[in-house]
Design a protein around this motif. Structure first.
Motif, short mmCIF file in Angstrom:
data_model
loop_
_atom_site.label_atom_id
_atom_site.label_comp_id
_atom_site.label_asym_id
_atom_site.label_seq_id
_atom_site.Cartn_x
_atom_site.Cartn_y
_atom_site.Cartn_z
N PRO A 42 22.53 50.89 67.01
CA PRO A 42 23.49 50.35 66.02
C PRO A 42 23.03 49.05 65.38
N GLU A 43 22.32 48.21 66.13
CA GLU A 43 21.85 46.95 65.54
C GLU A 43 20.73 47.18 64.53
N ARG A 44 20.07 48.34 64.59
CA ARG A 44 19.02 48.64 63.63
C ARG A 44 19.54 49.37 62.40
N ILE A 45 20.52 50.24 62.59
CA ILE A 45 21.03 51.04 61.48
C ILE A 45 22.18 50.34 60.76
N HIS A 46 22.63 49.21 61.29
CA HIS A 46 23.76 48.47 60.71
C HIS A 46 23.39 48.01 59.30
N GLU A 47 24.39 47.97 58.43
CA GLU A 47 24.14 47.56 57.04
C GLU A 47 23.82 46.08 56.92
N HIS A 48 24.19 45.29 57.94
CA HIS A 48 23.87 43.87 57.95
C HIS A 48 22.63 43.64 58.79
N ASP A 49 21.86 42.62 58.47
CA ASP A 49 20.61 42.33 59.16
C ASP A 49 20.91 41.55 60.44
N LEU A 50 21.04 42.27 61.56
CA LEU A 50 21.39 41.64 62.82
C LEU A 50 20.16 41.27 63.65
N GLY A 51 19.03 41.91 63.37
CA GLY A 51 17.86 41.73 64.22
C GLY A 51 17.96 42.61 65.46
N TYR A 52 16.82 42.91 66.06
CA TYR A 52 16.81 43.76 67.25
C TYR A 52 15.55 43.46 68.05
N ASP A 53 15.56 43.92 69.31
CA ASP A 53 14.41 43.69 70.18
C ASP A 53 14.12 44.94 71.01
N PHE A 54 13.45 44.77 72.15
CA PHE A 54 13.01 45.89 72.97
C PHE A 54 14.15 46.80 73.39
N ARG A 55 15.36 46.28 73.50
CA ARG A 55 16.46 47.10 73.99
C ARG A 55 16.91 48.12 72.94
N SER A 56 16.40 48.00 71.74
CA SER A 56 16.64 49.06 70.76
C SER A 56 15.91 50.34 71.18
N ASP A 57 14.73 50.20 71.79
CA ASP A 57 14.02 51.36 72.33
C ASP A 57 14.83 52.02 73.45
N ILE A 58 15.59 51.22 74.20
CA ILE A 58 16.40 51.76 75.30
C ILE A 58 17.49 52.68 74.75
N TRP A 59 18.09 52.29 73.64
CA TRP A 59 19.08 53.16 72.98
C TRP A 59 18.42 54.50 72.64
N SER A 60 17.22 54.46 72.08
CA SER A 60 16.52 55.69 71.72
C SER A 60 16.26 56.55 72.96
N LEU A 61 15.94 55.91 74.08
CA LEU A 61 15.76 56.66 75.33
C LEU A 61 17.04 57.38 75.73
N GLY A 62 18.18 56.71 75.56
CA GLY A 62 19.46 57.35 75.86
C GLY A 62 19.69 58.58 75.00
N CYS A 63 19.30 58.48 73.72
CA CYS A 63 19.42 59.64 72.81
C CYS A 63 18.52 60.78 73.26
N ILE A 64 17.30 60.45 73.71
CA ILE A 64 16.36 61.47 74.17
C ILE A 64 16.88 62.15 75.43
#
Length: 333
Positions: free
Chosen positions: A207-229
């Protein structure tokens, strides 16, 4: 042994676009197109095509990625090429696609990579879906534990993948899983705390990457993707899949955590709990890769000791097709 001789034109492209090759690469037996027998096409990108090929000197089968530099008018696309090579050269792990060599010929860049001959996870998920069978939990943990092991290595090198999805997870004939396609990867220097570029495949973007506002993101964005996988291996579709979604409606679905829970009568509570831990809106509340990998290894060990041999043999496949819907990938730097 064949010696690679670069033309003045190739040298200009090499030096101005990608930087100089290491000296040993210029006489590398993997460093010229004529040293390969191309077997078949594995997949296509905007400026690239990936072949399976056999090296004529070593007999080794490889993936040969051809990038058409002459078609790249956007410097950001060229930066992707530089980034992918630089990141691959830093990584050495059995669950990450191995870099072998690269060279420039006739205005084309070739990246020589380890070949995972059984295709990718997207094709395997499609196979189960078409067979109307669920993937056994032992198989899920076998694959997921290897994905996590490869990603932990990447994160330990301060490299974020940024495009973890089934089509970028490759499988060898022996069932070894390897993370690949680092064109959107990002190295975090010691003073870098977050990234801001909106890149990746929307179904797997946090959500922090696809959000319309620039929130910034870090390594834990990859963790979200792991959950999707992990969810997709169990449900055989992305958690946020929907017919005819556009980016706005997909964003709303993600930010509402609008996905169907897995059935409680087939998969373990540990699997469902790990998905819910990864798919948390607040990135600070997600586990890091060390914790996710610890759980994955523990669960695979538990199922491996159950004497239930339900892991299927990988089926040969290509990278064409996807099990995750048709929302267009994002690459907006």
């Amino acid at each position: 042994m064949a010696v690679k001789i670069l033309t003045a034109f190739d040298m200009s492209i090499q030096n101005n676009v990608l930087g100089p090759l290491p000296a040993q690469s210029r006489s590398d037996i993997y460093g010229a197109f004529k040293n390969f027998d191309v077997l078949k096409t594995l997949g296509n990108g905007h400026f690239s095509v990936v072949y399976s090929a056999r090296n004529r000197f070593t007999g080794v089968y490889v993936a040969l990625k051809k990038v058409q530099l002459s078609r790249m008018t956007d410097s950001k696309a060229i930066d992707d090429c530089k980034r992918e090579i630089n990141l691959l050269q830093q990584l050495n792990h059995p669950n990450v696609i191995k870099y072998i060599s690269h060279f420039v010929e006739e205005n084309d860049l070739y990246i020589v990579l380890e070949l995972a001959s059984a295709g990718d996870l997207a094709k395997m998920i499609k196979h189960f879906h078409r067979s109307n069978k669920l993937m056994p939990e032992k198989t899920i943990w076998k694959f997921f534990s290897q994905i996590c092991s490869g990603l932990e290595h990447m994160h330990s090198k301060r490299i974020m993948h940024r495009d973890i999805k089934p089509a970028n997870i490759f499988v060898s004939a022996e069932g070894v899983v390897r993370l690949g396609d680092l064109g959107l990867g990002r190295f975090f220097g010691s003073k870098t705390t977050s990234a801001h570029s909106m890149v990746g495949t929307p179904y797997y973007m946090s959500p922090e990457r696809i959000h319309e506002h620039d929130l910034g993101y870090d390594f834990r964005s990859d963790i979200w993707s792991l959950g999707c996988i992990l969810y997709e291996m169990a449900a055989l579709r992305s958690p946020f899949f929907g017919e005819n979604l556009n980016l706005i409606s997909l964003r709303q679905k993600i930010e509402a955590l609008d996905y169907t829970p897995l059935p409680t009568n087939f998969y373990s509570s540990e699997l469902r709990l790990l998905i819910s831990k990864c798919l948390v809106l607040d990135p600070e509340k997600r586990p890091d890769i060390v914790e996710v990998n610890r759980i994955a290894q523990m669960m695979y060990g538990r199922f491996s000791n159950s004497n239930n041999n339900d892991t299927p043999t990988p089926t040969p496949s290509s990278r064409n097709g996807s099990a995750c819907g048709n929302v267009t990938p994002v690459n907006n730097r």
